[in-house]
Design a protein around this motif. Sequence first.
Motif, PDB file in Angstrom:
ATOM      1  N   GLN A  35      41.216  15.090  79.546  1.00 56.92           N
ATOM      2  CA  GLN A  35      39.845  15.192  79.045  1.00 56.92           C
ATOM      3  C   GLN A  35      39.843  15.244  77.522  1.00 56.92           C
ATOM      4  O   GLN A  35      40.819  15.653  76.891  1.00 56.92           O
ATOM      5  CB  GLN A  35      39.155  16.457  79.582  1.00 56.92           C
ATOM      6  CG  GLN A  35      39.077  16.566  81.092  1.00 56.92           C
ATOM      7  CD  GLN A  35      38.387  17.844  81.515  1.00 56.92           C
ATOM      8  OE1 GLN A  35      37.334  18.198  80.977  1.00 56.92           O
ATOM      9  NE2 GLN A  35      38.991  18.540  82.491  1.00 56.92           N
ATOM     10  N   GLU A  36      38.728  14.848  76.952  1.00 57.83           N
ATOM     11  CA  GLU A  36      38.459  15.027  75.526  1.00 57.83           C
ATOM     12  C   GLU A  36      37.129  15.731  75.431  1.00 57.83           C
ATOM     13  O   GLU A  36      36.126  15.267  75.995  1.00 57.83           O
ATOM     14  CB  GLU A  36      38.429  13.681  74.802  1.00 57.83           C
ATOM     15  CG  GLU A  36      38.182  13.808  73.302  1.00 57.83           C
ATOM     16  CD  GLU A  36      38.113  12.452  72.610  1.00 57.83           C
ATOM     17  OE1 GLU A  36      37.896  12.425  71.389  1.00 57.83           O
ATOM     18  OE2 GLU A  36      38.254  11.417  73.300  1.00 57.83           O
ATOM     19  N   VAL A  37      37.070  16.894  74.721  1.00 57.43           N
ATOM     20  CA  VAL A  37      35.839  17.682  74.626  1.00 57.43           C
ATOM     21  C   VAL A  37      35.523  17.917  73.162  1.00 57.43           C
ATOM     22  O   VAL A  37      36.365  17.697  72.275  1.00 57.43           O
ATOM     23  CB  VAL A  37      35.985  19.017  75.381  1.00 57.43           C
ATOM     24  CG1 VAL A  37      36.198  18.778  76.876  1.00 57.43           C
ATOM     25  CG2 VAL A  37      37.117  19.848  74.803  1.00 57.43           C
ATOM     26  N   CYS A  38      34.314  18.371  72.931  1.00 59.30           N
ATOM     27  CA  CYS A  38      33.840  18.604  71.562  1.00 59.30           C
ATOM     28  C   CYS A  38      33.494  20.073  71.357  1.00 59.30           C
ATOM     29  O   CYS A  38      32.745  20.424  70.432  1.00 59.30           O
ATOM     30  CB  CYS A  38      32.636  17.727  71.259  1.00 59.30           C
ATOM     31  SG  CYS A  38      32.963  15.970  71.514  1.00 59.30           S
ATOM     32  N   THR A  39      33.984  20.953  72.273  1.00 53.65           N
ATOM     33  CA  THR A  39      33.749  22.401  72.190  1.00 53.65           C
ATOM     34  C   THR A  39      35.060  23.114  72.510  1.00 53.65           C
ATOM     35  O   THR A  39      36.069  22.488  72.845  1.00 53.65           O
ATOM     36  CB  THR A  39      32.671  22.848  73.197  1.00 53.65           C
ATOM     37  OG1 THR A  39      33.164  22.599  74.530  1.00 53.65           O
ATOM     38  CG2 THR A  39      31.380  22.065  73.003  1.00 53.65           C
ATOM     39  N   THR A  40      35.078  24.487  72.494  1.00 45.70           N
ATOM     40  CA  THR A  40      36.274  25.299  72.796  1.00 45.70           C
ATOM     41  C   THR A  40      36.334  25.650  74.269  1.00 45.70           C
ATOM     42  O   THR A  40      37.207  26.432  74.681  1.00 45.70           O
ATOM     43  CB  THR A  40      36.265  26.581  71.952  1.00 45.70           C
ATOM     44  OG1 THR A  40      35.079  27.332  72.233  1.00 45.70           O
ATOM     45  CG2 THR A  40      36.335  26.240  70.462  1.00 45.70           C
TER      46      THR A  40
END
Length: 817
Positions: A475-480
């Motif tokens: 996955q690639e996410v933009c949050t922690t």
Amino acid sequence: MATYLQPANKVLGLLPVVLILHQPICTTIMPTTWTITGLCPSTSDKVIVTNNTPSTANANAGGIPIIVCTDDVALSASQPVGIETGAWSLVSGLGTFDNVNLYNTTIRGLKDGANVLRWTISKGSCPPSTSDLTLTNNTVSANAGADFNVCAPTANLSGTPDPLLVGMSSLWTVESGGATIASPSNDPTVAAASLVQGANTFKWRVWNASCSDEDFIKVTYARVLVDHGTDPVSICSSTYTMNATLQPGETGTWNKISGTATLGTINDPLMVLTGVQGYVRIRWTVTNGICSANNIVDLTNNSPVTANAGSDQEVCATTATLAAGNATGTWTTPTVTGATITTPASPTSGITGLVAGANGFTWTTPNAAALCPDSQDDVVITNNTVVANQGTAVVAICSSTYTMNATLEAGTTGVWSLASGSATLGNVNDPAMVVTNIVGTVVLNWKVQKGACSDTKTVTITNNSAAVANAGVDQEVCTTTATLSAGNPTGAWTTASGATVTTPANPVSGVTALVSGANVFTWTVTGGGSCPNSTDNVTIVNNRIAAVNAGADQLTNCGATATLAGVSQVGTTGLWTAQSGTASFTSANSANSGVTGLGLGNNTLRWTLTKGICSNFDDVVVANNTQAVNAGSDNSVCTTTTSLTGSAIPATGTGLWSVQGGGSAITAPANVPTVAITGLSIGANTFRWTITYNTCTYYDEVVVNRTSVVADPGTTPVTICASTYTMNANLEVGTTGTWSIATGSATLGNVNDPAMILTNIVGTVTLNWTVLKGTCTDTKPVTINNNSALVILRELGLLQVVLLLQLLLVPLQVLLL
């Protein structure tokens, strides 16, 4: 010579004259001259009047007979001469002319008796000449009636018309054949006897004092004799060929009266009859013209009913039931098979002791007469009983692959199928089929087939190895934070990245405290018994981007270009886009890109930073205060005043009109879009519309061209003694002129020529001379008076001829108006 002098007090134009008429003239007179004098030189003309008395009509110039024996007669009257015309008409009687104006036309459809025709010759307006012709039509028409056929040697004749009713004579005679006619032979309705076989011809003749007619009738006597062939017939077959005969001119037809049989070609004397069962009755009908006769053939099929032992059977046991298709018969076995027939005389007898494979039986039906043989039919019952051998029935493994070990007897086929569980089957018809992808416990069916018989056994396989661990996709996410997604229902999560797994035993556990960049997680599935565990890793990349800065708003630009002041971040890519308005970026990926083509007003531009799938942005507003100023379209006017309309003033801007060229003035106030203009000078007058907005000033100019034109028609009024006049108008350079008639009667020449030649002037005529320069016009009138005498034209119509004759030959009444 007659002379008309115009009174001295009538000198302003030609005088109308009204003549009171008497009667037409149908004689020839000498040429006559008519002269008119007045203020201008006198004028005269001549006229000749011709006699229009028609020639004498003769309806029978060709001498045709007046008593005729036909309804159509070709006529022959006297021909019209010169300009004369002729016409036929019907005074009494009936008839239709092919061409009523043709002297030798044909009249058709004359009625019986007298018909009166009239031939008329006409010329001009003089009385016509007529002649009558009486045609007497004595036509008679005999009708012996339509030909007919009879089936006996006698017939009744009936002719028309009936001479006893109309006073005519008649007679029946024999023209061919050997018949005789009853007395009296002049009776329209009479009997004929002794007709010969075939055609008999008779003549019916009718006549009066001058005309006669005859007609013929053919009576055909057709006699029919029937030969239906052998009767009765006894056969031992379901097929029989009939043996009837036909004479020349005859046709025959077979039809079934009763019984069961199928007819072939029904018009064939040798028709083939099929499907005959028992007693059948057939009719043979012979026809000759309208005459017919028939006879019966009785046919009996004495052969036994065809034995029907039923359909062959395939069974999966040692017993069966026979099924013959006849109610009466006997079962036997053609060879010793070991099977037993329970009830040999029953068509549905039971069978026991069937051996494996084929078992044969015979069904015999007896004949109905000693001359026909018995009928037999055979049936085969096949016993295909079979037992399946699936091999090892229960299997425990630590693999997802297993090879089956079933067996097959000769003459049998087998097929594997999945009863329950999850696995991939190989060649399903192979007893040693390889099974792959076995998950947990799987149940397979082994079905053995022999003909229509089958047997099925099961095999249970348990795979105790751990399921292949599936930690899900990276996955690639933009949050922690994120959510894991393993592909197995049971297992456990572990990690060494520093992030926290919320529920380690949950395949869809949440995770928190993701560090920037890659975070690796392991999913472990435990195996059963002595089988090993299985693991799989998944990576979650945190590409979160901090706040983005697009720079400060720019609101005081006076043009369509600017330089941007965005801020970049390490590891990201940037992109400028226009969110509202329009813009073209010099380097759209540079934080300090130049921008051109800014739309009017405020333009919202966005600076977006991207890292992987993550992005963040900030907007900046850059204004373009350029104003699209429009002073209107250049135009031309024909007066010293006009109005101007410029483009609208922005809400916070100002506008101002000013004179840039010419001698005109702007009516106050001059700071609104629409203003009035006065004092326009000849030629170009230039005006400027200026708009100021947010310290930026823009303008546009408009040119108003003033044009002036004055029409000069030349001499007016004009008095002439002729019907022709050459105009003498004037034109300035750059103008065009057009002549038109306002009142009066005349013929215009080239209407755009200032020196146009005007002809056929009658009395007083008023012309308009219109001059055009650009869009400006001016019109002036010219009045012309023609005082010349009235000219009487040579080619006068009928009315003028009669008027002139009245002046010369009878007392004249003249009214001067």
